[in-house]
Design an enzyme around this catalytic site. Structure first.
Site, short mmCIF file in Angstrom:
data_model
loop_
_atom_site.label_atom_id
_atom_site.label_comp_id
_atom_site.label_asym_id
_atom_site.label_seq_id
_atom_site.Cartn_x
_atom_site.Cartn_y
_atom_site.Cartn_z
CD1 TRP A 287 -2.95 1.52 0.89
CD2 TRP A 287 -1.36 2.41 2.18
NE1 TRP A 287 -3.38 2.77 1.27
CE2 TRP A 287 -2.41 3.34 2.07
CE3 TRP A 287 -0.24 2.76 2.95
CZ2 TRP A 287 -2.39 4.58 2.68
CZ3 TRP A 287 -0.22 4.00 3.56
CH2 TRP A 287 -1.28 4.90 3.44
CG HIS A 288 3.48 2.29 3.22
ND1 HIS A 288 2.84 1.27 3.92
CD2 HIS A 288 3.52 3.36 4.07
CE1 HIS A 288 2.52 1.72 5.13
NE2 HIS A 288 2.91 2.97 5.25
N GLY A 289 3.75 1.75 -1.42
CA GLY A 289 4.37 2.10 -2.70
C GLY A 289 4.71 0.88 -3.53
#
Length: 440
Positions: A287-289
């Site tokens: 989700w962060h990247g």
């Protein structure tokens, strides 16, 4: 205006996401008697939102990695990559939209028919681009109630905004100067300097992200809106499970309620519980990247959570049972150092750089260079020491300070705010850094 000022084209995207989620709530209400159809309506809206997120954030990542995978077998794939900008805050407002549809489907709330209130819920500007990730059950009803100016809330909001600016401009941005120099030239430094850089980034990301959350929460209070608390002294956690109850609370609770529990939680035996924890944190990292660094970061935390659960089962400690004294102190130190090393993968853009840094930390440790390091970064050392004192101070101290400020006369409060503003201006870094979580 706030979102469109960055790039007006992406207003179409956030409007489309909002309309789809708003419409799904209305359809779910109309098909109340048909649970199977309601399920398909929810699934369709969830998949549509995730598809938009996947195209803008992950398409190139998966296309490039799939191409590399086939190349290892001697097969050439001519995948087309997309030259697109990542819409700011897309991960945050997508999760808010998903929570609304899921909560309506699970009868945790009734769908709203006020489209203006719903647009405000998705695009409320203080927390739109970097959270906290609000639930519809908490934030949406606040837009449906009439509000009037509250002096106490406004002054409290201003205090929290100033505190957030201090964390960001004074602590995080000053740490960032040294962090950037160390991480970008890691091959020139010894293990002690690299470990120091990891610790500095640990405080930078906390000051940066919790500072933004404080500014968002304080700004919302000026409008009479209460946002959820996003941080609760995370580096004082005695184990990794407690860390995730204190760090980025809005995301960790979202992953727990909508992903971990949906996967089965702890309802299907210990092995399945451990697997669910690893899967949840794997997806949390993603989700962060779109980077293997974030994936590995999430996997490390997932495995650590699973090992912690297993260890709690072995020693027979119940959930919520406190440890004290030396055991608690050692738990805090071990957890803090584990988090520090994991942040190395979060900070670096390349997985090989992260592995090289870890190797150098454990093989080129030269304590004799510490005096030079102290001389070169004395201001950052002082700020880090201040950060430790503020972070590990008991809650009772903070409450006592707050009560003292509340009892001050109006002139005393005004002078205190002016003094804080002056302190921020004088001590802020000369190099203002963008907020770290804006990239997500």
């Amino acid at each position: 205006m706030f979102y469109g000022w960055w790039d007006a084209r992406f207003l179409i995207l956030i409007a489309f996401t909002t309309f789809c989620s708003f419409g799904s709530g209305i359809l779910l209400e109309k098909k109340e008697g048909d649970r199977n159809l309601q399920k398909w309506i929810s699934v369709a809206n969830i998949l549509l939102n995730l598809l938009i997120l996947a195209i803008f954030k992950y398409y190139n990542f998966f296309a490039e990695n799939l191409t590399q995978l086939f190349l290892t077998f001697g097969l050439q794939l001519d995948w087309v990559t997309l030259d697109i900008l990542l819409p700011v805050g897309i991960s945050f407002y997508t999760f808010q939209a998903l929570s609304y549809t899921i909560d309506v489907y699970q009868h945790k709330m009734k769908p709203t028919h006020d489209i203006v209130a719903f647009f405000a819920f998705i695009s409320f500007f203080p927390q739109l681009v970097a959270g906290p990730i609000e639930r519809a059950t908490h934030l949406l009803p606040q837009f449906l109630r009439s509000r009037s100016f509250d002096y106490a809330k406004a002054t409290d909001g201003m205090r929290q905004i100033l505190w957030g600016l201090f964390k960001k401009l004074v602590i995080a941005d000053n740490c960032a100067v040294a962090v950037n120099q160390i991480f970008e030239n890691y091959y020139q430094h010894d293990g002690l300097t690299l470990f120091y850089g990891a610790v500095l980034f640990t405080f930078q990301i906390y000051g940066d992200f919790s500072g933004y959350s404080d500014i968002a929460i304080g700004t919302a209070r000026l409008f009479g809106i209460n946002l959820m608390r996003n941080f609760n002294f995370p580096y004082f956690s005695r184990d990794i499970a407690e860390f995730w109850r204190r760090w980025h609370i809005s995301l960790s609770s979202w992953l727990r309620d909508y992903l971990y529990i949906s996967l089965g939680g702890n309802r299907h035996g210990k092995f399945r519980q451990y697997l669910n924890l690893i899967i949840t944190m794997f997806l949390g990292g993603l989700w962060h990247g779109a980077s293997w660094n974030f994936v590995l970061w999430g996997m490390f935390h997932g495995v650590a959570l699973a090992l912690h659960k297993a260890w709690m089962t072995i020693i027979g400690r119940k959930k919520g049972e406190e440890s004290h004294g030396v055991r608690r102190f050692l738990g805090v130190i071990i957890t803090f150092n584990f988090v520090c090393f994991c942040w190395i993968f979060f900070r670096n853009a390349d997985i090989h750089n992260s592995m090289d840094m870890l190797g150098q930390i454990f093989t080129t440790f030269r304590p004799q260079l510490f005096p030079q390091l102290l001389e070169g970064y004395w201001r950052v050392f002082a700020l880090m020491a201040l950060g430790f004192l503020l972070h590990f101070a008991p809650d009772s101290w903070e409450n006592a300070v707050c009560r003292g400020v509340i009892r001050l006369p109006f002139l005393g409060k005004a002078l205190l705010m002016v003094a804080m503003i002056y302190l921020v201006i004088q001590m802020k870094s000369s190099e203002i850094q963008p907020f770290i979580y804006f990239q997500f």
